[in-house]
Write a protein that holds these residues in place. Structure first.
Motif, PDB file in Angstrom:
ATOM      1  N   PHE A   1      13.559   2.610  13.246  1.00 49.62           N
ATOM      2  CA  PHE A   1      13.255   1.217  13.600  1.00 49.62           C
ATOM      3  C   PHE A   1      14.485   0.554  14.218  1.00 49.62           C
ATOM      4  O   PHE A   1      14.409  -0.099  15.261  1.00 49.62           O
ATOM      5  CB  PHE A   1      12.803   0.463  12.346  1.00 49.62           C
ATOM      6  N   LEU A   2      15.624   0.743  13.587  1.00 45.53           N
ATOM      7  CA  LEU A   2      16.841   0.092  14.069  1.00 45.53           C
ATOM      8  C   LEU A   2      17.270   0.638  15.430  1.00 45.53           C
ATOM      9  O   LEU A   2      17.829  -0.079  16.245  1.00 45.53           O
ATOM     10  CB  LEU A   2      17.968   0.271  13.042  1.00 45.53           C
ATOM     11  N   SER A   3      16.985   1.904  15.665  1.00 43.70           N
ATOM     12  CA  SER A   3      17.394   2.496  16.948  1.00 43.70           C
ATOM     13  C   SER A   3      16.639   1.857  18.112  1.00 43.70           C
ATOM     14  O   SER A   3      17.083   1.921  19.254  1.00 43.70           O
ATOM     15  CB  SER A   3      17.158   4.015  16.937  1.00 43.70           C
ATOM     16  N   GLU A   4      15.495   1.229  17.815  1.00 48.57           N
ATOM     17  CA  GLU A   4      14.706   0.597  18.875  1.00 48.57           C
ATOM     18  C   GLU A   4      15.148  -0.832  19.146  1.00 48.57           C
ATOM     19  O   GLU A   4      14.648  -1.475  20.065  1.00 48.57           O
ATOM     20  CB  GLU A   4      13.219   0.610  18.481  1.00 48.57           C
ATOM     21  N   GLN A   5      16.055  -1.350  18.336  1.00 49.17           N
ATOM     22  CA  GLN A   5      16.503  -2.734  18.511  1.00 49.17           C
ATOM     23  C   GLN A   5      17.719  -2.788  19.433  1.00 49.17           C
ATOM     24  O   GLN A   5      18.391  -1.785  19.675  1.00 49.17           O
ATOM     25  CB  GLN A   5      16.884  -3.347  17.157  1.00 49.17           C
ATOM     26  N   THR A   6      18.002  -3.979  19.928  1.00 47.32           N
ATOM     27  CA  THR A   6      19.251  -4.146  20.683  1.00 47.32           C
ATOM     28  C   THR A   6      20.421  -3.958  19.724  1.00 47.32           C
ATOM     29  O   THR A   6      20.279  -4.089  18.506  1.00 47.32           O
ATOM     30  CB  THR A   6      19.333  -5.558  21.284  1.00 47.32           C
ATOM     31  N   ALA A   7      21.578  -3.676  20.301  1.00 45.01           N
ATOM     32  CA  ALA A   7      22.763  -3.446  19.456  1.00 45.01           C
ATOM     33  C   ALA A   7      23.049  -4.668  18.594  1.00 45.01           C
ATOM     34  O   ALA A   7      23.384  -4.550  17.408  1.00 45.01           O
ATOM     35  CB  ALA A   7      23.962  -3.116  20.334  1.00 45.01           C
TER      36      ALA A   7
ATOM     37  N   GLY B   1       0.781  -1.235   0.000  1.00 40.53           N
ATOM     38  CA  GLY B   1       0.000   0.000   0.000  1.00 40.53           C
ATOM     39  C   GLY B   1       0.804   1.270   0.000  1.00 40.53           C
ATOM     40  O   GLY B   1       0.283   2.337   0.331  1.00 40.53           O
ATOM     41  N   MET B   2       2.089   1.189  -0.335  1.00 37.14           N
ATOM     42  CA  MET B   2       2.870   2.435  -0.411  1.00 37.14           C
ATOM     43  C   MET B   2       2.457   3.189  -1.667  1.00 37.14           C
ATOM     44  O   MET B   2       2.326   2.598  -2.738  1.00 37.14           O
ATOM     45  CB  MET B   2       4.367   2.122  -0.496  1.00 37.14           C
ATOM     46  N   THR B   3       2.291   4.488  -1.525  1.00 45.93           N
ATOM     47  CA  THR B   3       1.954   5.303  -2.696  1.00 45.93           C
ATOM     48  C   THR B   3       3.230   5.572  -3.484  1.00 45.93           C
ATOM     49  O   THR B   3       4.339   5.483  -2.942  1.00 45.93           O
ATOM     50  CB  THR B   3       1.346   6.646  -2.267  1.00 45.93           C
ATOM     51  N   PRO B   4       3.110   5.934  -4.738  1.00 47.66           N
ATOM     52  CA  PRO B   4       4.306   6.281  -5.532  1.00 47.66           C
ATOM     53  C   PRO B   4       5.109   7.409  -4.899  1.00 47.66           C
ATOM     54  O   PRO B   4       6.338   7.430  -4.975  1.00 47.66           O
ATOM     55  CB  PRO B   4       3.727   6.713  -6.891  1.00 47.66           C
ATOM     56  N   GLU B   5       4.401   8.353  -4.244  1.00 44.82           N
ATOM     57  CA  GLU B   5       5.123   9.458  -3.607  1.00 44.82           C
ATOM     58  C   GLU B   5       5.970   8.947  -2.448  1.00 44.82           C
ATOM     59  O   GLU B   5       7.113   9.355  -2.253  1.00 44.82           O
ATOM     60  CB  GLU B   5       4.138  10.522  -3.085  1.00 44.82           C
ATOM     61  N   GLU B   6       5.380   8.047  -1.690  1.00 47.58           N
ATOM     62  CA  GLU B   6       6.120   7.483  -0.555  1.00 47.58           C
ATOM     63  C   GLU B   6       7.305   6.673  -1.050  1.00 47.58           C
ATOM     64  O   GLU B   6       8.387   6.707  -0.480  1.00 47.58           O
ATOM     65  CB  GLU B   6       5.197   6.614   0.289  1.00 47.58           C
ATOM     66  N   GLU B   7       7.102   5.946  -2.136  1.00 44.09           N
ATOM     67  CA  GLU B   7       8.192   5.155  -2.687  1.00 44.09           C
ATOM     68  C   GLU B   7       9.326   6.051  -3.154  1.00 44.09           C
ATOM     69  O   GLU B   7      10.491   5.708  -3.036  1.00 44.09           O
ATOM     70  CB  GLU B   7       7.683   4.309  -3.857  1.00 44.09           C
ATOM     71  N   ALA B   8       8.948   7.209  -3.693  1.00 43.73           N
ATOM     72  CA  ALA B   8       9.968   8.102  -4.236  1.00 43.73           C
ATOM     73  C   ALA B   8      10.766   8.785  -3.128  1.00 43.73           C
ATOM     74  O   ALA B   8      11.889   9.221  -3.339  1.00 43.73           O
ATOM     75  CB  ALA B   8       9.319   9.158  -5.130  1.00 43.73           C
ATOM     76  N   ASP B   9      10.175   8.873  -1.929  1.00 45.84           N
ATOM     77  CA  ASP B   9      10.846   9.587  -0.848  1.00 45.84           C
ATOM     78  C   ASP B   9      11.802   8.637  -0.129  1.00 45.84           C
ATOM     79  O   ASP B   9      11.530   8.172   0.974  1.00 45.84           O
ATOM     80  CB  ASP B   9       9.811  10.167   0.114  1.00 45.84           C
ATOM     81  N   ALA B  10      12.930   8.394  -0.771  1.00 47.76           N
ATOM     82  CA  ALA B  10      13.877   7.417  -0.231  1.00 47.76           C
ATOM     83  C   ALA B  10      14.455   7.881   1.092  1.00 47.76           C
ATOM     84  O   ALA B  10      14.692   7.087   1.998  1.00 47.76           O
ATOM     85  CB  ALA B  10      14.994   7.169  -1.255  1.00 47.76           C
ATOM     86  N   ASN B  11      14.684   9.194   1.216  1.00 48.87           N
ATOM     87  CA  ASN B  11      15.271   9.722   2.448  1.00 48.87           C
ATOM     88  C   ASN B  11      14.358   9.469   3.632  1.00 48.87           C
ATOM     89  O   ASN B  11      14.817   9.127   4.721  1.00 48.87           O
ATOM     90  CB  ASN B  11      15.547  11.228   2.312  1.00 48.87           C
ATOM     91  N   GLN B  12      13.058   9.656   3.402  1.00 40.28           N
ATOM     92  CA  GLN B  12      12.106   9.424   4.491  1.00 40.28           C
ATOM     93  C   GLN B  12      12.116   7.950   4.884  1.00 40.28           C
ATOM     94  O   GLN B  12      12.131   7.620   6.075  1.00 40.28           O
ATOM     95  CB  GLN B  12      10.694   9.862   4.056  1.00 40.28           C
ATOM     96  N   THR B  13      12.153   7.085   3.896  1.00 40.43           N
ATOM     97  CA  THR B  13      12.179   5.652   4.203  1.00 40.43           C
ATOM     98  C   THR B  13      13.439   5.304   4.983  1.00 40.43           C
ATOM     99  O   THR B  13      13.399   4.531   5.938  1.00 40.43           O
ATOM    100  CB  THR B  13      12.113   4.832   2.905  1.00 40.43           C
ATOM    101  N   ALA B  14      14.548   5.905   4.591  1.00 40.46           N
ATOM    102  CA  ALA B  14      15.800   5.643   5.303  1.00 40.46           C
ATOM    103  C   ALA B  14      15.708   6.119   6.753  1.00 40.46           C
ATOM    104  O   ALA B  14      16.216   5.464   7.668  1.00 40.46           O
ATOM    105  CB  ALA B  14      16.966   6.326   4.587  1.00 40.46           C
ATOM    106  N   ARG B  15      15.021   7.235   6.955  1.00 38.04           N
ATOM    107  CA  ARG B  15      14.868   7.741   8.340  1.00 38.04           C
ATOM    108  C   ARG B  15      14.014   6.789   9.164  1.00 38.04           C
ATOM    109  O   ARG B  15      14.275   6.534  10.333  1.00 38.04           O
ATOM    110  CB  ARG B  15      14.259   9.151   8.316  1.00 38.04           C
ATOM    111  N   TRP B  16      12.960   6.278   8.525  1.00 38.41           N
ATOM    112  CA  TRP B  16      12.128   5.316   9.242  1.00 38.41           C
ATOM    113  C   TRP B  16      12.928   4.066   9.594  1.00 38.41           C
ATOM    114  O   TRP B  16      12.788   3.523  10.683  1.00 38.41           O
ATOM    115  CB  TRP B  16      10.915   4.912   8.383  1.00 38.41           C
ATOM    116  N   ILE B  17      13.731   3.605   8.664  1.00 34.97           N
ATOM    117  CA  ILE B  17      14.538   2.416   8.928  1.00 34.97           C
ATOM    118  C   ILE B  17      15.503   2.695  10.074  1.00 34.97           C
ATOM    119  O   ILE B  17      15.681   1.873  10.968  1.00 34.97           O
ATOM    120  CB  ILE B  17      15.298   1.963   7.656  1.00 34.97           C
ATOM    121  N   SER B  18      16.111   3.866  10.068  1.00 31.28           N
ATOM    122  CA  SER B  18      17.019   4.238  11.157  1.00 31.28           C
ATOM    123  C   SER B  18      16.276   4.258  12.485  1.00 31.28           C
ATOM    124  O   SER B  18      16.786   3.797  13.504  1.00 31.28           O
ATOM    125  CB  SER B  18      17.649   5.612  10.898  1.00 31.28           C
TER     126      SER B  18
END
Lengths: 185, 261
Positions: A127-133, A108-125
């Motif tokens: 997400f990762l910050s909430e995990q154990t090292a 369900g990602m929109t094309p705009e969301e897909e195009a916003d790679a920086n935003q996706t990278a921030r979300w991934i960061s």
């Protein structure tokens, strides 16, 4: 040589910058390239392109973290090379790694969301910050550095089964996380 | 978006994380293969407070909405039926096993049955602050079919859960058992407690068989529940059940594993 010194050499347009980069990060860059391309000659050519790209980017770039900066360039160039070579020769290991990441892609990602790679990278960061090292590093070693499962098992003193289990859970969790973030927008 | 594109996007995660992963390594032999002995794995699986997490409970004494349990073989410890009040997150690291190890690594009984009762309990060793009190649940399960072990069809057994039940709590690594309710049908793989299964805190010692005949080694991998037509289990630990839809598939897996064992 300290990273700041190397960057100063780039800014001074001194070719010694390339030599010092190769001395300090040549193995690092070729390791990343080799894990993606699985071919030593291709990896060496890739690394030469990395140095050229760094020369063109610095200046004006002044990276805060030189290994991450070089690693990113290496990944991108290696991936482009992988795309070109894939048509001729299928490289199973990298294909498996990329297909694993398909599991993280939210529906369900929109094309705009897909195009916003920086935003996706921030979300991934985020997400990762909430995990154990350990989990964070295992995920990045696999999907940033391109380590094989066997290499991860060795690095994390684990069985390959455990590594696969941890990565499977993290991919599932990341997908849910990205879906949640996408819906929230 | 493709995996290839996501791999490319991964390149832009924070520099500090990339640097961390560059050097992170676990030295060979430094990981404990089993975190604790069998008796404490169930206890360690949840209700250990994470940094920054907290649990607010009513301070209940025996006889005040906290009916005490008789613990004849334990000392310096008390247990009460009691409900925790607030949410908390707790974390533990599960020991990691293959599918084969899950069936054969520990001497678990395996049976199918229905949960007839589910009660939360509070365990007090006496030295804890309010925030440190530990909660579990005891499930009574009427056994319908036995695949391995000494219980018999028709018998009702008590099983100690590594977490409280039926609450709005999130506790890592208890995803399966935290969904147990009265009336839930499932296949269960608990260990049968003996005199060596003791939970020790300070100078207190709780003989786990004082609470229940059985206990789950963790809250995820030793139960398969069927609820509203869906199979609930640790899918990451049982890849061979990937396209399964019900307990019959689990039965088939058990039959295969026991035949190979």
């Amino acid at each position: 040589m300290e990273d700041q010194e190397i960057i100063r050499l780039f800014w001074a347009r001194t070719e010694q910058a390339i030599q010092e980069t190769d001395l300090k990060y040549g193995k690092f860059c070729s390791g990343i390239a080799l894990r993606i391309l699985k071919d030593r000659q291709d990896a060496e050519e890739c690394v030469d392109d990395v140095y050229l790209a760094a020369w063109k980017k610095i200046p004006p770039a002044k990276p805060d973290c030189l290994p991450a900066f070089l690693g990113r360039i290496t990944r991108n160039i290696a991936l482009d090379c992988y795309d070109k070579k894939r048509a001729k020769k299928r490289e199973h290991g990298t294909l498996v790694l990329l297909s694993e990441l398909e599991e993280c892609i939210p529906s369900g990602m929109t094309p705009e969301e897909e195009a916003d790679a920086n935003q996706t990278a921030r979300w991934i960061s985020s997400f990762l910050s909430e995990q154990t090292a350990e989990k964070r590093c295992m995920f990045l070693r696999r999907y940033w550095y391109g380590d094989s499962i066997a290499e991860l098992a060795e690095r994390f003193d684990s069985s390959e089964e455990r590594v696969k289990s941890v990565l499977f859970r993290l991919r599932k969790s990341l997908k849910k996380y990205l879906e949640k973030e996408g819906v929230a927008i | 978006m493709t995996g290839r594109q996501l791999f490319s996007i991964m390149g832009e995660v924070e520099d500090s994380m990339i640097q961390e992963a560059e050097t992170y390594r676990i030295l060979k032999g430094s990981r404990k293969k089993k975190i604790m002995g069998k008796a404490l794995i169930g206890a360690a699986a949840c209700a250990l407070l994470a940094a920054g997490g907290w649990l607010a409970f009513r301070a209940l004494g025996a006889g005040e909405n906290g009916n005490s349990l008789d613990l004849p073989n334990s000392h310096n410890v008390a247990a009460y039926y009691a409900e925790p009040e607030s949410g908390n997150t707790a974390m533990a690291d599960l020991p990691w096993f293959t599918e084969e190890e899950l069936f054969h690594g520990e001497n678990t009984d395996i049976f199918r049955g229905k949960v007839t009762s589910l009660k939360n309990i509070r365990v007090e060793f006496g030295e804890e602050t309010l925030e440190e009190l530990q909660y579990r649940a005891v499930a009574e399960i009427q056994v319908d079919k036995v695949y391995r072990g000494s219980c018999t069809p028709g018998q009702t057994v008590k099983v100690l859960l590594p977490c409280p039940a039926g609450l709005a709590l999130w506790i890592e690594d208890t995803k399966t058992v935290s969904q147990m309710e009265e009336g839930t049908e499932g296949i269960f793989m608990p260990v049968r407690y003996d005199e060596t299964d003791v939970w020790k805190e300070g100078d207190g010692a709780l003989q786990l068989s004082d609470l229940a005949e059985y206990g789950f080694l963790d809250g995820e991998r030793y139960a398969f529940l069927e609820k509203e037509g869906k199979l609930i289990y640790a899918d990451w630990a049982y890849p061979s059940l990937e396209s399964s839809s019900g307990l019959e598939d689990v039965e088939a897996l058990i039959a295969r594993q026991l035949a190979e064992g």
